[in-house]
Motif scaffolding. Structure first.
Motif, PDB file in Angstrom:
ATOM      1  N   CYS A  83       0.845  -1.196   0.000  1.00  0.00           N
ATOM      2  CA  CYS A  83       0.000   0.000   0.000  1.00  0.00           C
ATOM      3  C   CYS A  83       0.877   1.242   0.000  1.00  0.00           C
ATOM      4  CB  CYS A  83      -0.937   0.012   1.207  1.00  0.00           C
ATOM      5  SG  CYS A  83      -0.090   0.068   2.801  1.00  0.00           S
TER       6      CYS A  83
ATOM      7  N   TYR B 278     -12.782   4.142  -9.170  1.00  0.00           N
ATOM      8  CA  TYR B 278     -11.536   3.636  -8.585  1.00  0.00           C
ATOM      9  C   TYR B 278     -11.533   3.904  -7.082  1.00  0.00           C
ATOM     10  CZ  TYR B 278      -6.563   2.861  -7.684  1.00  0.00           C
ATOM     11  OH  TYR B 278      -5.379   2.394  -7.176  1.00  0.00           O
TER      12      TYR B 278
ATOM     13  N   TYR C  56     -11.587   1.123  -4.304  1.00  0.00           N
ATOM     14  CA  TYR C  56     -10.428   1.088  -3.404  1.00  0.00           C
ATOM     15  C   TYR C  56     -10.892   1.003  -1.949  1.00  0.00           C
ATOM     16  CZ  TYR C  56      -5.885   2.298  -1.381  1.00  0.00           C
ATOM     17  OH  TYR C  56      -4.711   2.289  -0.665  1.00  0.00           O
TER      18      TYR C  56
ATOM     19  N   HIS D 108     -12.239  -2.482  -1.391  1.00  0.00           N
ATOM     20  CA  HIS D 108     -11.124  -3.442  -1.299  1.00  0.00           C
ATOM     21  C   HIS D 108     -10.445  -3.354   0.058  1.00  0.00           C
ATOM     22  CE1 HIS D 108      -7.593  -5.779  -2.437  1.00  0.00           C
ATOM     23  NE2 HIS D 108      -6.835  -4.780  -1.979  1.00  0.00           N
ATOM     24  N   THR D 109     -10.240  -2.135   0.533  1.00  0.00           N
ATOM     25  CA  THR D 109      -9.618  -1.931   1.849  1.00  0.00           C
ATOM     26  C   THR D 109     -10.483  -2.537   2.950  1.00  0.00           C
ATOM     27  OG1 THR D 109      -8.571   0.121   1.095  1.00  0.00           O
ATOM     28  CG2 THR D 109      -8.765  -0.201   3.473  1.00  0.00           C
TER      29      THR D 109
ATOM     30  N   THR E 189     -10.392  -6.356   2.788  1.00  0.00           N
ATOM     31  CA  THR E 189      -9.101  -6.861   3.254  1.00  0.00           C
ATOM     32  C   THR E 189      -9.042  -6.912   4.766  1.00  0.00           C
ATOM     33  OG1 THR E 189      -7.966  -6.016   1.293  1.00  0.00           O
ATOM     34  CG2 THR E 189      -6.615  -6.469   3.227  1.00  0.00           C
TER      35      THR E 189
ATOM     36  N   THR F 146      -1.218  -6.990  -6.996  1.00  0.00           N
ATOM     37  CA  THR F 146      -1.966  -5.967  -7.729  1.00  0.00           C
ATOM     38  C   THR F 146      -3.200  -6.482  -8.467  1.00  0.00           C
ATOM     39  OG1 THR F 146      -0.500  -6.239  -9.648  1.00  0.00           O
ATOM     40  CG2 THR F 146       0.064  -4.512  -8.056  1.00  0.00           C
TER      41      THR F 146
ATOM     42  N   LEU G 169      -6.610  -5.399  -7.112  1.00  0.00           N
ATOM     43  CA  LEU G 169      -6.830  -3.969  -6.926  1.00  0.00           C
ATOM     44  C   LEU G 169      -7.696  -3.397  -8.055  1.00  0.00           C
ATOM     45  CD1 LEU G 169      -3.247  -2.776  -5.878  1.00  0.00           C
ATOM     46  CD2 LEU G 169      -5.248  -3.075  -4.389  1.00  0.00           C
TER      47      LEU G 169
ATOM     48  N   LYS H  23      -8.876  -0.810 -11.080  1.00  0.00           N
ATOM     49  CA  LYS H  23      -8.108  -0.249 -12.193  1.00  0.00           C
ATOM     50  C   LYS H  23      -8.550   1.186 -12.448  1.00  0.00           C
ATOM     51  CE  LYS H  23      -5.941  -4.113 -12.985  1.00  0.00           C
ATOM     52  NZ  LYS H  23      -6.422  -4.825 -11.774  1.00  0.00           N
TER      53      LYS H  23
END
Length: 318
Positions: A172, A242, A246, A249-250, A253, A308, A311, A313
């Motif tokens: 990150c 994006y 993002y 995704h964070t 995770t 990656t 992640l 795009k």
């Protein structure tokens, strides 16, 4: 031939098992100074060491954190308010520690204080965003260590520096991973320099754990504030989708990987301070042992792909 190798391997494993379980004598006479004790790893370690009878000197950032820790521990444990980014605060804490340990010296220093926010893709950030993290995680840690080194050398003690699996492999942007790589470098040089003095320098590399450092709501709010201040041209290059992906995704995770049981980390810290033969490095968490540390040894091109591909795009890439 293979049989003898297996026998030798078995003896080696038994020998290491025996070494790992040898504990120092006179633990109740040893002083340990821990930073970042308001919550998380530092708080849990302070309580564990206090339970074992060690003389714990706990540094907290807030008065509330100090009071809550005192309520949960014995009268042996002492607290002090320290801001590791403030040299005067660190210097005052070092003088306070000197008064507590007197001629005995300081057996253990655990550099645990840390922060991960602000963090985001590098292009979204400013120099000040990087400095905020580096001041706490790296420069502050160095300041604390240098101020206390004479006391540690006197006791031929131990320094435990809390790094991370991201001190081995970066996944990150922002100052967090940079600071952890810095901790690894500082610890390696310090270990070699202090070895002749009988001082051991130990690195702890945890995986994902659920602490205040990984406060998801705070992280999402910070990301929103960062994105809202990103220049329009940069926003157009990445795209609103994006940013939204993002954040998702964070969130995914941290919800998937973060372990709420902090004891694997505090147990490693305790072993580093109380074992006759501490390890040079400790990895805590199965994600660290089975994925991130092995990943750090892969060819760069393969590691880049694995890190990656999940992640989002940006617009220009699509």
């Amino acid at each position: 031939m293979w049989l003898w190798l297996l026998v030798l391997l078995g003896f080696y494993i038994l020998y290491r098992w025996y070494q790992d379980r040898q504990v120092l004598e006179n633990l109740t006479d040893k002083y340990v100074f821990i930073t970042g004790c308001d919550s998380g790893f530092g708080n849990l370690l302070a309580r564990q060491l206090d339970g074992r009878g060690l003389q714990v000197l706990a540094a907290c950032l807030t008065q509330r954190g100090a009071e809550q820790l005192k309520e949960a521990t014995s009268q042996r444990l002492q607290t002090i308010i320290v801001d590791v980014t403030d040299t005067e605060s660190v210097s005052a804490a070092a003088n306070w520690v000197k008064q507590q340990v007197r001629d005995q010296g300081l057996w253990g220093l655990v550099n645990n204080a840390g922060t991960g926010i602000p963090g985001a893709p590098n292009e979204w950030l400013t120099k000040d965003d990087f400095v905020k993290v580096l001041d706490v995680n790296l420069v502050g840690m160095i300041d604390v260590t240098l101020c206390l080194l004479p006391l540690i050398r006197k006791a031929k003690g131990r320094i435990v520096n809390v790094s991370s699996i991201v001190g081995r492999i970066t996944f990150c942007g922002g100052g967090y991973c940079i600071s952890k790589y810095g901790i690894e470098a500082f610890s390696d040089s310090l270990r070699r320099e202090l070895n002749p003095f009988g001082v051991k320098v130990i690195i702890l590399e945890p995986g994902f754990f659920k602490t205040e450092l990984n406060n998801l709501q705070h992280m999402k709010t910070t990301l929103y504030n960062i994105w809202s201040q990103v220049p329009a041209a940069v926003q157009e290059s990445y795209g609103q989708k994006y940013y939204e992906d993002y954040v998702k995704h964070t969130e995914k995770t941290f919800l998937t990987l973060c372990n709420s049981d902090l004891s694997p980390v505090s147990d490693c810290m305790e072993h580093a301070l109380t074992a006759v033969h501490p390890h040079t490095r400790y990895s805590a968490g199965w994600d660290a042992k089975l994925f991130y540390i092995p990943l750090s040894y892969l060819p760069t091109v393969l590691a880049d792909f694995l890190l990656t591909w999940p992640l989002p795009k940006p617009v220009e890439y699509r």
